[in-house]
Design an enzyme around this catalytic site. Structure first.
Site, PDB file in Angstrom:
ATOM      1  N   TRP A 164       2.106  -8.871  11.619  1.00  0.00           N
ATOM      2  CA  TRP A 164       2.772  -7.829  10.806  1.00  0.00           C
ATOM      3  C   TRP A 164       2.291  -6.447  11.251  1.00  0.00           C
ATOM      4  O   TRP A 164       3.075  -5.496  11.337  1.00  0.00           O
ATOM      5  CB  TRP A 164       2.426  -8.006   9.318  1.00  0.00           C
ATOM      6  CG  TRP A 164       3.394  -8.813   8.518  1.00  0.00           C
ATOM      7  CD1 TRP A 164       3.180 -10.064   8.003  1.00  0.00           C
ATOM      8  CD2 TRP A 164       4.724  -8.443   8.096  1.00  0.00           C
ATOM      9  NE1 TRP A 164       4.303 -10.480   7.308  1.00  0.00           N
ATOM     10  CE2 TRP A 164       5.258  -9.516   7.341  1.00  0.00           C
ATOM     11  CE3 TRP A 164       5.520  -7.307   8.300  1.00  0.00           C
ATOM     12  CZ2 TRP A 164       6.538  -9.483   6.771  1.00  0.00           C
ATOM     13  CZ3 TRP A 164       6.798  -7.284   7.734  1.00  0.00           C
ATOM     14  CH2 TRP A 164       7.298  -8.356   6.988  1.00  0.00           C
TER      15      TRP A 164
ATOM     16  N   GLU B 262      -0.624 -11.987   9.402  1.00  0.00           N
ATOM     17  CA  GLU B 262      -0.947 -10.622   8.961  1.00  0.00           C
ATOM     18  C   GLU B 262      -1.235  -9.720  10.163  1.00  0.00           C
ATOM     19  O   GLU B 262      -0.876  -8.542  10.178  1.00  0.00           O
ATOM     20  CB  GLU B 262      -2.158 -10.627   8.015  1.00  0.00           C
ATOM     21  CG  GLU B 262      -1.912 -11.308   6.674  1.00  0.00           C
ATOM     22  CD  GLU B 262      -0.770 -10.671   5.885  1.00  0.00           C
ATOM     23  OE1 GLU B 262      -0.713  -9.433   5.810  1.00  0.00           O
ATOM     24  OE2 GLU B 262       0.077 -11.410   5.349  1.00  0.00           O
TER      25      GLU B 262
ATOM     26  N   TRP C  72       9.302   6.541  -2.880  1.00  0.00           N
ATOM     27  CA  TRP C  72       8.220   5.835  -2.172  1.00  0.00           C
ATOM     28  C   TRP C  72       7.347   6.790  -1.367  1.00  0.00           C
ATOM     29  O   TRP C  72       6.166   6.535  -1.153  1.00  0.00           O
ATOM     30  CB  TRP C  72       8.785   4.721  -1.277  1.00  0.00           C
ATOM     31  CG  TRP C  72       9.708   5.186  -0.172  1.00  0.00           C
ATOM     32  CD1 TRP C  72      11.072   5.227  -0.225  1.00  0.00           C
ATOM     33  CD2 TRP C  72       9.349   5.663   1.138  1.00  0.00           C
ATOM     34  NE1 TRP C  72      11.582   5.703   0.961  1.00  0.00           N
ATOM     35  CE2 TRP C  72      10.554   5.977   1.816  1.00  0.00           C
ATOM     36  CE3 TRP C  72       8.138   5.854   1.800  1.00  0.00           C
ATOM     37  CZ2 TRP C  72      10.572   6.468   3.125  1.00  0.00           C
ATOM     38  CZ3 TRP C  72       8.154   6.350   3.107  1.00  0.00           C
ATOM     39  CH2 TRP C  72       9.361   6.654   3.750  1.00  0.00           C
TER      40      TRP C  72
ATOM     41  N   TRP D 117       5.360   0.421   2.195  1.00  0.00           N
ATOM     42  CA  TRP D 117       5.976   1.177   1.093  1.00  0.00           C
ATOM     43  C   TRP D 117       7.495   1.046   1.122  1.00  0.00           C
ATOM     44  O   TRP D 117       8.133   0.861   0.094  1.00  0.00           O
ATOM     45  CB  TRP D 117       5.553   2.648   1.138  1.00  0.00           C
ATOM     46  CG  TRP D 117       4.328   2.850   0.292  1.00  0.00           C
ATOM     47  CD1 TRP D 117       3.025   2.884   0.708  1.00  0.00           C
ATOM     48  CD2 TRP D 117       4.286   2.991  -1.136  1.00  0.00           C
ATOM     49  NE1 TRP D 117       2.185   3.027  -0.369  1.00  0.00           N
ATOM     50  CE2 TRP D 117       2.929   3.105  -1.515  1.00  0.00           C
ATOM     51  CE3 TRP D 117       5.256   3.028  -2.128  1.00  0.00           C
ATOM     52  CZ2 TRP D 117       2.522   3.256  -2.846  1.00  0.00           C
ATOM     53  CZ3 TRP D 117       4.859   3.183  -3.454  1.00  0.00           C
ATOM     54  CH2 TRP D 117       3.506   3.294  -3.803  1.00  0.00           C
TER      55      TRP D 117
END
Length: 428
Positions: free
Chosen positions: A255, A252, A336, A359
């Site tokens: 990312w 994470e 989005w 998104w």
């Protein structure tokens, strides 16, 4: 008049393990710590924005710490370029230090400030601090940026050496300049205290993170993102603590840097689809349906729970972020960018790169995105991740009452409509 160094805090609201501060304190000059409430950013926000309250609370802490070292925090409000011009007139500045920010607005602002300082013969130094690897440090063999996460992550891990992570806890306490300043109140900068507060982060969840991360009713996530966003803790300290504990948790954090480098190398993604072949999608953009999504009145309990959690707490569980985003783009066929802007306004941990990247991932238009034909079924998601309805009961207590709205769309119809619309939109 003695020369003074200035450390300009922005997304690094701490004194310990702060690279710019550590470097400034190496000089013989005394050091002052500065924060600017940037009106270019503030003017866009609601007057009770919880993030401004949180920043103000952090600055109050820092001011107290600095006062214990016979200094204080220098706090200004306005346009950063104008404020720097005033500081140049008011002080004999030796060096200016700040930690780099990689967002488009920030890089433009910092370039302008650098030019102004250099024009006035002031040494200016920028430092790596909020990431382990900067956008130019993890590249493909041919020098171009990665646009797919897994190869980026592999290269990131290859470059990473845990032995080289050094966390600087020690601060030279006698090196701060004595500052005559007082911290302005929230009201003075035009804001009011928010009722939403930021939770402390909790790394005790890291050990079981892989097992608990997807269940929104469980305390299984760290609440770390907002602290990384504002730099109240250093990324080096966090990585040092979690490196051997959970590969998923470390992922994470990677990312986060992946999306930062995407935004840095491809700034057009702020307003455009990363994959331009999706530019032909005809979004329905029904305003009434968007309003029902925003307020958590879609008739799909897991979607409504997520949106209400967001509206009331400034936070939303990561699994539910994916479900609510997919629902807006696929079930309602709403652009989005509408959802991204709503999250930007409400999320305490809003970070342009991650918000935009996630998104576009949900919409299928981004780099390394979920394929467009993958449409989350909200009912199946409940069965998998909130089987006992604990999360739903907390945020949508009336979901079994007659007052609760019927589903805004039928899942099967919406899924087929999404697939047709996308297919048509991406016809080569």
């Amino acid at each position: 008049m003695n020369r003074m160094n200035i450390v300009w805090l922005r997304r690094d609201l701490r004194l310990t393990d702060n690279t710019a501060l550590q470097q400034a304190l190496k000089s013989d000059n005394k050091t002052a710590v500065l924060f600017i409430f940037d009106t270019n950013i503030l003017d866009e926000l609601d007057k009770d924005d919880a993030r401004v309250t949180f920043i103000h609370q952090q600055l109050t802490k820092l001011d107290k710490e600095l006062r214990e070292m016979n200094s204080g925090l220098l706090v200004k409000t306005g346009d950063p370029l104008k404020i720097w011009q005033e500081l140049i007139n008011d002080f004999e500045i030796g060096e200016v230090h700040f930690n780099r920010d990689y967002e488009p607005y920030a890089t433009d602002r910092d370039d302008q400030v650098k030019q102004l300082l250099k024009k006035n013969s002031i040494s200016v130094f920028s430092h790596k601090d909020q990431v382990i690897f900067e956008p130019h440090e993890v590249l493909k063999a041919d020098g171009t940026p990665y646009t797919v996460f897994t190869p980026y992550k592999n290269k990131w891990l290859e470059h990473f050496d845990p032995q080289q992570i050094k966390v600087e806890e020690h601060i030279k306490t006698n090196s701060f300049a004595s500052i005559e300043s007082s911290l302005p109140t929230l009201e003075v900068i035009g804001f009011q205290r928010s009722t939403i507060s930021v939770k402390d982060y909790d790394l005790s969840v890291v050990e079981n993170y892989s097992k608990t991360r997807n269940f929104p009713a469980i305390h299984g996530t760290s609440q770390l993102s907002v602290h990384l966003r504002f730099g109240t803790v250093s990324i080096r300290q966090i990585v040092q603590q979690v490196y051997n504990q959970s590969p998923d948790f470390l992922s994470e954090l990677v990312w986060r840097e992946f999306f930062m480098q995407i935004l840095f190398h491809f700034p057009r993604v702020v307003n455009e689809n990363f994959r331009t072949k999706y530019n032909g999608i005809e979004w329905r953009n029904n305003e009434k349906e968007f309003e029902r999504w925003c307020t958590g009145e879609t008739g799909y309990p897991i979607v409504d729970a997520g949106m209400r959690e967001l509206n009331q707490s400034g936070y939303m569980h990561n699994r539910v972020r994916m479900i609510t985003a997919s629902f807006l783009c696929k079930h309602l066929l709403i652009d989005w960018r509408w959802g991204e802007a709503y999250f930007a306004k409400k999320l305490l941990d809003f970070e342009l790169s991650s918000n935009n990247g996630n998104w576009q991932w949900a919409a299928g238009t981004g780099c390394d995105a979920a394929p467009y034909f993958r449409v989350f079924n909200p009912t199946e998601q409940v069965k998998k991740f909130d089987k006992e309805m604990r999360y739903i009961k907390k945020w949508v207590p009336e979901f079994q009452e007659l007052t609760y709205p019927a589903p805004i769309v039928d899942h099967k119809m919406a899924r087929n409509r999404a697939l047709e619309t996308y297919k048509k939109g991406i016809a080569e």
